[in-house]
Write an enzyme that holds these catalytic residues in place. Sequence first.
Site, PDB file in Angstrom:
ATOM      1  N   LYS A  80      34.045  13.414  19.897  1.00  0.00           N
ATOM      2  CA  LYS A  80      32.646  13.790  20.085  1.00  0.00           C
ATOM      3  C   LYS A  80      32.024  14.366  18.816  1.00  0.00           C
ATOM      4  O   LYS A  80      30.813  14.311  18.637  1.00  0.00           O
ATOM      5  CB  LYS A  80      32.523  14.759  21.252  1.00  0.00           C
ATOM      6  CG  LYS A  80      32.916  14.060  22.555  1.00  0.00           C
ATOM      7  CD  LYS A  80      32.609  14.847  23.793  1.00  0.00           C
ATOM      8  CE  LYS A  80      32.819  14.007  25.039  1.00  0.00           C
ATOM      9  NZ  LYS A  80      34.239  13.732  25.334  1.00  0.00           N
TER      10      LYS A  80
HETATM   11  C1  LIG Z   1      34.632  12.673  26.178  1.00  0.00           C
HETATM   12  C2  LIG Z   1      36.015  12.139  26.033  1.00  0.00           C
HETATM   13  C3  LIG Z   1      36.380  10.873  26.546  1.00  0.00           C
HETATM   14  C4  LIG Z   1      35.435  10.018  27.356  1.00  0.00           C
HETATM   15  O1  LIG Z   1      34.437   9.429  26.556  1.00  0.00           O
HETATM   16  P1  LIG Z   1      33.147   8.758  27.243  1.00  0.00           P
HETATM   17  O2  LIG Z   1      32.273   8.382  26.120  1.00  0.00           O
HETATM   18  O3  LIG Z   1      32.556   9.824  28.122  1.00  0.00           O
HETATM   19  O4  LIG Z   1      33.636   7.594  28.037  1.00  0.00           O
HETATM   20  C5  LIG Z   1      37.668  10.404  26.294  1.00  0.00           C
HETATM   21  N1  LIG Z   1      38.567  11.153  25.618  1.00  0.00           N
HETATM   22  C6  LIG Z   1      38.254  12.381  25.131  1.00  0.00           C
HETATM   23  C7  LIG Z   1      39.304  13.151  24.420  1.00  0.00           C
HETATM   24  C8  LIG Z   1      36.979  12.912  25.309  1.00  0.00           C
HETATM   25  O5  LIG Z   1      36.672  14.127  24.820  1.00  0.00           O
END
Ligand SMILES: *Cc1c(COP(=O)(O)O)cnc(C)c1O
Length: 469
Positions: free
Chosen positions: A112
Amino acid sequence: MRYLSTRGAAPALGFEDVLLAGLAPDGGLYLPETWPRLSATDLKRAASAPYAETAARVLAPFVGAAVAPADLARLCAESYAGFDHPAVAPLVQLDHGLWLLELFHGPTLAFKDLAMQLLGRLYDHVLRRRGQRIVVVAATSGDTGSAAIEACRGRESIALYVLHPLGRVSEVQRRQMTTVTDANIRNIAVEGSFDDCQDLVKGLFADLPFRQEMRLSAVNSINWARIAAQVVYYVTAAAALGAPERAVSFAVPTGNFGNAYAAYAARAMGLPVERLVVASNRNDILACFFASGEMAIGAVEPSLSPSMDIQVSSNFERLLFDLYDRDGAAVAGAMASLRRDGRLLVGEGRWRRATEIFSGFRLDDPGTLMAIKQSHDATGSLIDPHSAVAVAAAKAALKSGAAAPMVVLATAHPAKFPDTVERATGRRPELPAYLAGLMQRPERVQVLPNDLAAVRDFIAGIEGGRGGA
Ligand SMILES: *Cc1c(COP(=O)(O)O)cnc(C)c1O
């Protein structure tokens, strides 16, 4: 570039308004009216250019006139300067035809950061020019909160309130949030679940006078700017592996479908993507959809990959918009029936179109532990439980004939989930040096009951003193 709402009943907007609005007023999600094209020259350059340079080039058509080219280049450079790997998102080979795209080299150790670091700077750039201040509220089950905090800390144009469920995030995740004590950052531990936190955020947005007075904004993956920023690493990975001449497949650990949708967007822009494997844990609503064409909402069950513990993936609506031939009224109808009946059948033709690109995969907790162990046995390296689900998905897809190279998105650093990784391998992953003091730093957090008025009064109490928005 103009943006449309997936529900077709909100006016088209430019990038700056879409950035600040997040969700469209008709309840839909914004996406671009037309897809910009990546040229063969763009892709060849991306194979060797610094990450930030490719980011500025990929994002330029999305941003349009909202940010001047020199400013965009500077914001991208600043966003990725703090990553602890010079390539920002390095590719590591796991096996014959199988690669890991490491997206955890940012300040909070999860993918993120790649979008949020840029989002915080875009907000700040646009708001300073407008002479405005916004209040961002975010609910988190772990990773979104710390990524948003690191992106917004110390920025005068933004006040950030992060709600997490008291006692239900890992200690590393909590400390990554609560040890940040900048004046513009507030952590609220809600006496309730993650769903309660999300409902509280929705409740704040539904309180229109409060929403307007505070100028509330949202940073979850419904915000188009986050999706656009995520297109970049699909481009750099495919370019490094031979695009445009050679096609690539991706396996994506999926929760809200934002990351997987960014891969779809990259493909729509001309990136040669052969197959997208959507990897889920026991919360397998998407895997069931790609297997059957029917979406049926169940109860969220906790798993070893908590960031994927989601039933209704908000970004899936963006895919529906294309499956329903960009007919906003039809998408609004489909979403209403999903909400009303808890299920949605898209019909044979739409389902077939979706599965030309996407396939689903599901892995339970024992399978996740096994995948972490197998990967460690084979390579000597540790992977986190989210990435492990996708590694298993990629291997299954290769076995059933998907074309190599297959790239697995590693969405978190193993040290974010030390207990699970140790349980699988007997080895406890260590935090990177710059986070080593995390367990000793003082924390600041406000515990509040699961009560909308209590949360609203807490925010108003702090913001009111500064004259609100
Ligand atoms: C947020 C997250 C996901 C999921 O990603 P999306 O874009 O919501 O599908 C997967 N793995 C980790 C470690 C995350 O922080």
